[in-house]
Design a protein around this motif. Sequence first.
Motif, PDB file in Angstrom:
ATOM      1  N   ASP A  13       0.823  -1.207   0.000  1.00  0.00           N
ATOM      2  CA  ASP A  13       0.000   0.000   0.000  1.00  0.00           C
ATOM      3  C   ASP A  13       0.860   1.261   0.000  1.00  0.00           C
ATOM      4  O   ASP A  13       0.552   2.238  -0.701  1.00  0.00           O
ATOM      5  N   ALA A  14       1.953   1.244   0.754  1.00  0.00           N
ATOM      6  CA  ALA A  14       2.844   2.403   0.813  1.00  0.00           C
ATOM      7  C   ALA A  14       3.496   2.649  -0.542  1.00  0.00           C
ATOM      8  O   ALA A  14       3.611   3.798  -0.994  1.00  0.00           O
ATOM      9  N   ALA A  15       3.920   1.575  -1.201  1.00  0.00           N
ATOM     10  CA  ALA A  15       4.546   1.710  -2.518  1.00  0.00           C
ATOM     11  C   ALA A  15       3.547   2.231  -3.545  1.00  0.00           C
ATOM     12  O   ALA A  15       3.868   3.060  -4.396  1.00  0.00           O
ATOM     13  N   ARG A  16       2.322   1.731  -3.440  1.00  0.00           N
ATOM     14  CA  ARG A  16       1.285   2.175  -4.374  1.00  0.00           C
ATOM     15  C   ARG A  16       0.942   3.641  -4.159  1.00  0.00           C
ATOM     16  O   ARG A  16       0.772   4.400  -5.123  1.00  0.00           O
ATOM     17  N   GLU A  17       0.852   4.101  -2.910  1.00  0.00           N
ATOM     18  CA  GLU A  17       0.561   5.496  -2.622  1.00  0.00           C
ATOM     19  C   GLU A  17       1.672   6.405  -3.134  1.00  0.00           C
ATOM     20  O   GLU A  17       1.417   7.515  -3.620  1.00  0.00           O
ATOM     21  N   GLU A  18       2.886   5.955  -3.057  1.00  0.00           N
ATOM     22  CA  GLU A  18       4.019   6.736  -3.568  1.00  0.00           C
ATOM     23  C   GLU A  18       3.924   6.902  -5.078  1.00  0.00           C
ATOM     24  O   GLU A  18       4.139   7.993  -5.613  1.00  0.00           O
ATOM     25  N   LEU A  19       3.566   5.830  -5.760  1.00  0.00           N
ATOM     26  CA  LEU A  19       3.429   5.899  -7.215  1.00  0.00           C
ATOM     27  C   LEU A  19       2.191   6.700  -7.621  1.00  0.00           C
ATOM     28  O   LEU A  19       2.193   7.375  -8.659  1.00  0.00           O
ATOM     29  N   LEU A  20       1.156   6.651  -6.788  1.00  0.00           N
ATOM     30  CA  LEU A  20      -0.077   7.369  -7.094  1.00  0.00           C
ATOM     31  C   LEU A  20       0.159   8.875  -7.200  1.00  0.00           C
ATOM     32  O   LEU A  20      -0.502   9.560  -7.989  1.00  0.00           O
ATOM     33  N   VAL A  21       1.092   9.390  -6.438  1.00  0.00           N
ATOM     34  CA  VAL A  21       1.433  10.812  -6.521  1.00  0.00           C
ATOM     35  C   VAL A  21       1.867  11.163  -7.944  1.00  0.00           C
ATOM     36  O   VAL A  21       1.446  12.181  -8.515  1.00  0.00           O
ATOM     37  N   GLU A  22       2.701  10.316  -8.532  1.00  0.00           N
ATOM     38  CA  GLU A  22       3.171  10.566  -9.892  1.00  0.00           C
ATOM     39  C   GLU A  22       2.046  10.362 -10.911  1.00  0.00           C
ATOM     40  O   GLU A  22       1.968  11.086 -11.912  1.00  0.00           O
ATOM     41  N   GLU A  23       1.176   9.400 -10.656  1.00  0.00           N
ATOM     42  CA  GLU A  23       0.067   9.169 -11.572  1.00  0.00           C
ATOM     43  C   GLU A  23      -0.886  10.365 -11.598  1.00  0.00           C
ATOM     44  O   GLU A  23      -1.406  10.738 -12.653  1.00  0.00           O
ATOM     45  N   LYS A  24      -1.114  10.977 -10.423  1.00  0.00           N
ATOM     46  CA  LYS A  24      -1.970  12.159 -10.359  1.00  0.00           C
ATOM     47  C   LYS A  24      -1.351  13.327 -11.126  1.00  0.00           C
ATOM     48  O   LYS A  24      -2.051  14.119 -11.766  1.00  0.00           O
ATOM     49  N   LYS A  25      -0.030  13.457 -11.045  1.00  0.00           N
ATOM     50  CA  LYS A  25       0.655  14.492 -11.821  1.00  0.00           C
ATOM     51  C   LYS A  25       0.425  14.279 -13.314  1.00  0.00           C
ATOM     52  O   LYS A  25       0.197  15.232 -14.070  1.00  0.00           O
ATOM     53  N   LEU A  26       0.504  13.019 -13.747  1.00  0.00           N
ATOM     54  CA  LEU A  26       0.292  12.699 -15.161  1.00  0.00           C
ATOM     55  C   LEU A  26      -1.138  13.025 -15.578  1.00  0.00           C
ATOM     56  O   LEU A  26      -1.362  13.578 -16.661  1.00  0.00           O
ATOM     57  N   THR A  27      -2.103  12.714 -14.726  1.00  0.00           N
ATOM     58  CA  THR A  27      -3.502  13.023 -15.035  1.00  0.00           C
ATOM     59  C   THR A  27      -3.702  14.518 -15.200  1.00  0.00           C
ATOM     60  O   THR A  27      -4.353  14.973 -16.151  1.00  0.00           O
ATOM     61  N   ARG A  28      -3.142  15.302 -14.276  1.00  0.00           N
ATOM     62  CA  ARG A  28      -3.287  16.761 -14.382  1.00  0.00           C
ATOM     63  C   ARG A  28      -2.581  17.304 -15.622  1.00  0.00           C
ATOM     64  O   ARG A  28      -3.080  18.239 -16.268  1.00  0.00           O
ATOM     65  N   ALA A  29      -1.425  16.717 -15.951  1.00  0.00           N
ATOM     66  CA  ALA A  29      -0.713  17.157 -17.150  1.00  0.00           C
ATOM     67  C   ALA A  29      -1.508  16.812 -18.403  1.00  0.00           C
ATOM     68  O   ALA A  29      -1.553  17.600 -19.360  1.00  0.00           O
ATOM     69  N   ARG A  30      -2.161  15.655 -18.413  1.00  0.00           N
ATOM     70  CA  ARG A  30      -2.980  15.269 -19.564  1.00  0.00           C
ATOM     71  C   ARG A  30      -4.168  16.207 -19.717  1.00  0.00           C
ATOM     72  O   ARG A  30      -4.523  16.616 -20.823  1.00  0.00           O
ATOM     73  N   ASP A  31      -4.783  16.584 -18.586  1.00  0.00           N
ATOM     74  CA  ASP A  31      -5.901  17.529 -18.638  1.00  0.00           C
ATOM     75  C   ASP A  31      -5.440  18.899 -19.146  1.00  0.00           C
ATOM     76  O   ASP A  31      -6.139  19.560 -19.923  1.00  0.00           O
ATOM     77  N   ALA A  32      -4.255  19.320 -18.725  1.00  0.00           N
ATOM     78  CA  ALA A  32      -3.723  20.613 -19.158  1.00  0.00           C
ATOM     79  C   ALA A  32      -3.417  20.600 -20.658  1.00  0.00           C
ATOM     80  O   ALA A  32      -3.640  21.591 -21.358  1.00  0.00           O
ATOM     81  N   LEU A  33      -2.919  19.466 -21.155  1.00  0.00           N
ATOM     82  CA  LEU A  33      -2.636  19.349 -22.585  1.00  0.00           C
ATOM     83  C   LEU A  33      -3.926  19.404 -23.393  1.00  0.00           C
ATOM     84  O   LEU A  33      -3.991  20.075 -24.438  1.00  0.00           O
ATOM     85  N   ALA A  34      -4.972  18.724 -22.911  1.00  0.00           N
ATOM     86  CA  ALA A  34      -6.260  18.772 -23.599  1.00  0.00           C
ATOM     87  C   ALA A  34      -6.814  20.195 -23.616  1.00  0.00           C
ATOM     88  O   ALA A  34      -7.416  20.632 -24.600  1.00  0.00           O
ATOM     89  N   ALA A  35      -6.590  20.943 -22.520  1.00  0.00           N
ATOM     90  CA  ALA A  35      -7.040  22.332 -22.468  1.00  0.00           C
ATOM     91  C   ALA A  35      -6.323  23.179 -23.516  1.00  0.00           C
ATOM     92  O   ALA A  35      -6.922  24.086 -24.118  1.00  0.00           O
ATOM     93  N   ARG A  36      -5.044  22.908 -23.745  1.00  0.00           N
ATOM     94  CA  ARG A  36      -4.303  23.623 -24.790  1.00  0.00           C
ATOM     95  C   ARG A  36      -4.836  23.267 -26.174  1.00  0.00           C
ATOM     96  O   ARG A  36      -4.892  24.129 -27.064  1.00  0.00           O
ATOM     97  N   ARG A  37      -5.226  22.016 -26.369  1.00  0.00           N
ATOM     98  CA  ARG A  37      -5.807  21.629 -27.660  1.00  0.00           C
ATOM     99  C   ARG A  37      -7.069  22.442 -27.938  1.00  0.00           C
ATOM    100  O   ARG A  37      -7.331  22.825 -29.084  1.00  0.00           O
ATOM    101  N   ARG A  38      -7.867  22.680 -26.906  1.00  0.00           N
ATOM    102  CA  ARG A  38      -9.104  23.421 -27.095  1.00  0.00           C
ATOM    103  C   ARG A  38      -8.860  24.889 -27.443  1.00  0.00           C
ATOM    104  O   ARG A  38      -9.795  25.597 -27.840  1.00  0.00           O
TER     105      ARG A  38
END
Length: 237
Positions: A13-38
Amino acid sequence: MKTPPIVSPQEWDAAREELLVEEKKLTRARDALAARRRRMPWMAVEKKYRFDGPQGPVSLLDLFEGRRQLIVYRAFYAPDVTTYPEGGGAYPERACVGCSFLADQVAHPAHLNARDTTLAFVSRAPQAEIQGLKARMGWELIPWYTITDDFDKDFGVDEWHGTNAFIREGERIYRTYFIDSRGDEAMGSAWSYLDITALGRQEEWEDSPEGYPQTPPYGWWNYHDAYGETTRSASAH
């Protein structure tokens, strides 16, 4: 094969939570990229492109099927297209293996249609062969047209696959985005397609220019056989 360490549930669980931080960054970056497309500029489509469809000749405007947005994937299926892997078959039984892989991933189009968006495939093969391929491979729900002019050359897909996004204002058509190469490997879900369009998912949480159509998330979602005219996007003309 050298496996990772075997750990306790608490350590996992600790390892997964650590990786989840990076996954959330990727999600926000993907949303920001889609916003630039618009916010990408639109390119006016001046030429009158024609295709062959199941019912005969159609225009690029016809491919929208009355909706505001259109996504066109150029699939390689024609007599001169090499199919692979070896032993998998050849034209007309098979299309390009990569394009076929993508076609297998395409979600039910009703969800895109509910956001006023149409998905279509185009190839150089005649309609008789395309309809046979769709039936053999279970792709009946994908609208698929025959290229008859320079559409593929003009939109960067004459030598390689790619996905073009368009929008219309009345009968005026504009090109809004384009992806190819590894960009295409993420395609197939309703979300991945909507994220490359000019209007996006059209949900209130998105960072979109003022005045863009947006509705509450979840509220418009439905079973693919339960959508009606009341679920069409506020962007519909």
